[in-house]
Design a protein around this motif. Structure first.
Motif, PDB file in Angstrom:
ATOM      1  N   GLU A 184      -4.784  -1.159   3.769  1.00 18.29           N
ATOM      2  CA  GLU A 184      -3.517  -1.007   3.039  1.00 18.29           C
ATOM      3  C   GLU A 184      -2.515  -0.209   3.855  1.00 18.29           C
ATOM      4  O   GLU A 184      -1.306  -0.434   3.786  1.00 18.29           O
ATOM      5  CB  GLU A 184      -3.777  -0.316   1.699  1.00 18.29           C
ATOM      6  N   SER A 185      -3.033   0.749   4.643  1.00 19.08           N
ATOM      7  CA  SER A 185      -2.156   1.581   5.468  1.00 19.08           C
ATOM      8  C   SER A 185      -2.944   2.111   6.654  1.00 19.08           C
ATOM      9  O   SER A 185      -4.107   2.477   6.533  1.00 19.08           O
ATOM     10  CB  SER A 185      -1.602   2.750   4.640  1.00 19.08           C
TER      11      SER A 185
ATOM     12  N   ILE B  14      -5.859   3.948   4.768  1.00 19.92           N
ATOM     13  CA  ILE B  14      -6.210   3.626   3.388  1.00 19.92           C
ATOM     14  C   ILE B  14      -6.757   2.207   3.394  1.00 19.92           C
ATOM     15  O   ILE B  14      -6.088   1.275   3.859  1.00 19.92           O
ATOM     16  CB  ILE B  14      -4.988   3.719   2.456  1.00 19.92           C
ATOM     17  N   GLU B  15      -7.970   2.045   2.898  1.00 19.68           N
ATOM     18  CA  GLU B  15      -8.634   0.734   2.923  1.00 19.68           C
ATOM     19  C   GLU B  15      -9.149   0.370   1.544  1.00 19.68           C
ATOM     20  O   GLU B  15      -9.632   1.238   0.797  1.00 19.68           O
ATOM     21  CB  GLU B  15      -9.783   0.746   3.940  1.00 19.68           C
ATOM     22  N   ILE B  16      -9.056  -0.896   1.217  1.00 19.27           N
ATOM     23  CA  ILE B  16      -9.551  -1.419  -0.055  1.00 19.27           C
ATOM     24  C   ILE B  16     -10.810  -2.241   0.228  1.00 19.27           C
ATOM     25  O   ILE B  16     -10.793  -3.145   1.073  1.00 19.27           O
ATOM     26  CB  ILE B  16      -8.509  -2.307  -0.756  1.00 19.27           C
ATOM     27  N   LEU B  17     -11.894  -1.929  -0.461  1.00 19.74           N
ATOM     28  CA  LEU B  17     -13.170  -2.609  -0.237  1.00 19.74           C
ATOM     29  C   LEU B  17     -13.643  -3.283  -1.528  1.00 19.74           C
ATOM     30  O   LEU B  17     -13.696  -2.632  -2.577  1.00 19.74           O
ATOM     31  CB  LEU B  17     -14.235  -1.622   0.247  1.00 19.74           C
ATOM     32  N   SER B  18     -13.961  -4.557  -1.424  1.00 22.24           N
ATOM     33  CA  SER B  18     -14.467  -5.317  -2.562  1.00 22.24           C
ATOM     34  C   SER B  18     -15.951  -5.596  -2.371  1.00 22.24           C
ATOM     35  O   SER B  18     -16.389  -5.951  -1.270  1.00 22.24           O
ATOM     36  CB  SER B  18     -13.707  -6.639  -2.697  1.00 22.24           C
TER      37      SER B  18
ATOM     38  N   TYR C 104     -13.132  -0.492  -4.478  1.00 23.47           N
ATOM     39  CA  TYR C 104     -12.890   0.926  -4.208  1.00 23.47           C
ATOM     40  C   TYR C 104     -11.789   1.096  -3.166  1.00 23.47           C
ATOM     41  O   TYR C 104     -11.551   0.208  -2.334  1.00 23.47           O
ATOM     42  CB  TYR C 104     -14.163   1.612  -3.711  1.00 23.47           C
ATOM     43  N   LYS C 105     -11.143   2.247  -3.234  1.00 24.85           N
ATOM     44  CA  LYS C 105     -10.128   2.608  -2.239  1.00 24.85           C
ATOM     45  C   LYS C 105     -10.613   3.820  -1.454  1.00 24.85           C
ATOM     46  O   LYS C 105     -10.996   4.829  -2.043  1.00 24.85           O
ATOM     47  CB  LYS C 105      -8.785   2.920  -2.903  1.00 24.85           C
ATOM     48  N   ALA C 106     -10.622   3.692  -0.134  1.00 25.19           N
ATOM     49  CA  ALA C 106     -11.046   4.791   0.741  1.00 25.19           C
ATOM     50  C   ALA C 106      -9.833   5.309   1.505  1.00 25.19           C
ATOM     51  O   ALA C 106      -9.082   4.538   2.095  1.00 25.19           O
ATOM     52  CB  ALA C 106     -12.112   4.307   1.713  1.00 25.19           C
TER      53      ALA C 106
END
Length: 284
Positions: A219-220, A198-202, A177-179
């Motif tokens: 990510e940012s 912006i964060e990517i969670l696995s 997911y991207k938050a």
């Protein structure tokens, strides 16, 4: 005779030097007794908080029955409400350790300041605009969170269990997911710090049959420049023009036209009931 006199002089000088050191130590402790006491108590207080959190985390429950998306939502809810215990049950230490450490530190700071400065607790951005003094109150948390799917689970399914819905999946299933959100904090000196992240969670469905966050990637992380004096002026004007019963909603509606990081009016309205009892009651 000369040697004896020199010896007496040395003895006297040593005695005077020791006395002076003793007097300086006494004066130091008299002058700084309060500060030393507060520092010692603060240290004990922090140790107690960390020990308490550690003990509870040792007995923490799992995310069993939650969907992958619910686990991600719960992570950001924990950050917003300064709940380290909630955060630490959601994933591996490597994945969520930074979030947990930050929130634990903020929690300890909040409790110490409440104890020694008698300030209110820290408000979420959504609660903050409802208070009787948003300019003077401390705010910490997340606003305008959106979570989008990059990879949905392949095998996750919904099961009805009595009065609640639970989710299961096959072991080894994964999700990503991207938050996207704003992180807002104010230390109480009217200096606001805002980051757009912006964060990517696995996530991975483990052998113990629950979803776990196994990695997070930023990510940012962009710092939003804020003119604190201008913002205080705008907030004061919005506060003064709002009606007490719908204060938070009206302030959010007005300020969002200029400040994207102000929480949306819907989330602010939903948070009104969360305000603690000590907050000055709304006028009727």
């Amino acid at each position: 005779q000369s040697g004896l006199t020199e010896n007496n002089t040395d003895i006297r000088n040593n005695f005077i030097s020791k006395q002076n050191r003793r007097i300086r130590r006494t004066r130091f402790f008299r002058t700084h007794t309060t500060a030393i006491g507060i520092t010692a108590v603060s240290f004990v207080f922090i140790i107690a908080i960390v020990f308490s959190l550690g003990k509870r985390n040792h007995e923490k429950i799992t995310t069993q029955g939650m969907s992958a998306l619910e686990v991600v939502e719960t992570l950001y809810e924990g950050i917003n409400t300064i709940n380290a215990e909630q955060i630490e049950r959601l994933g591996t230490k490597a994945a969520i350790g930074t979030f947990s450490k930050t929130v634990t530190s903020v929690y300890a700071t909040q409790k110490m300041r409440q104890a020694y400065e008698r300030i209110p607790p820290f408000f979420t951005p959504q609660q903050w605009l409802h208070t009787a003094n948003p300019i003077g109150n401390i705010v910490f948390g997340i606003s305008n969170l959106t979570i989008s799917s990059i990879q949905e689970p392949d095998t996750q399914k919904q099961i009805s269990d009595a009065d609640k819905t639970i989710y299961t999946a096959e072991i080894g299933d994964s999700a990503v997911y991207k938050a996207t959100y704003y992180h807002l904090s104010c230390t109480g000196d009217y200096h606001y710090e805002v980051n757009h992240r912006i964060e990517i969670l696995s996530l991975h469905y483990s052998a113990t049959k629950y979803w776990q966050i196994i990695s997070t990637h930023t990510e940012s992380d962009k710092i939003i420049e804020i003119d604190s004096k201008q913002f205080q002026k705008d907030l004061k004007e919005a506060f003064e023009q709002a009606t007490p019963k719908t204060r938070g909603f009206e302030i959010a509606e007005r300020l969002q036209k200029t400040y994207d990081w102000i929480p949306n009016s819907k989330s602010v309205t939903a948070a009104k009931k969360e305000i603690l009892l000590w907050v000055e009651p709304e006028a009727h």
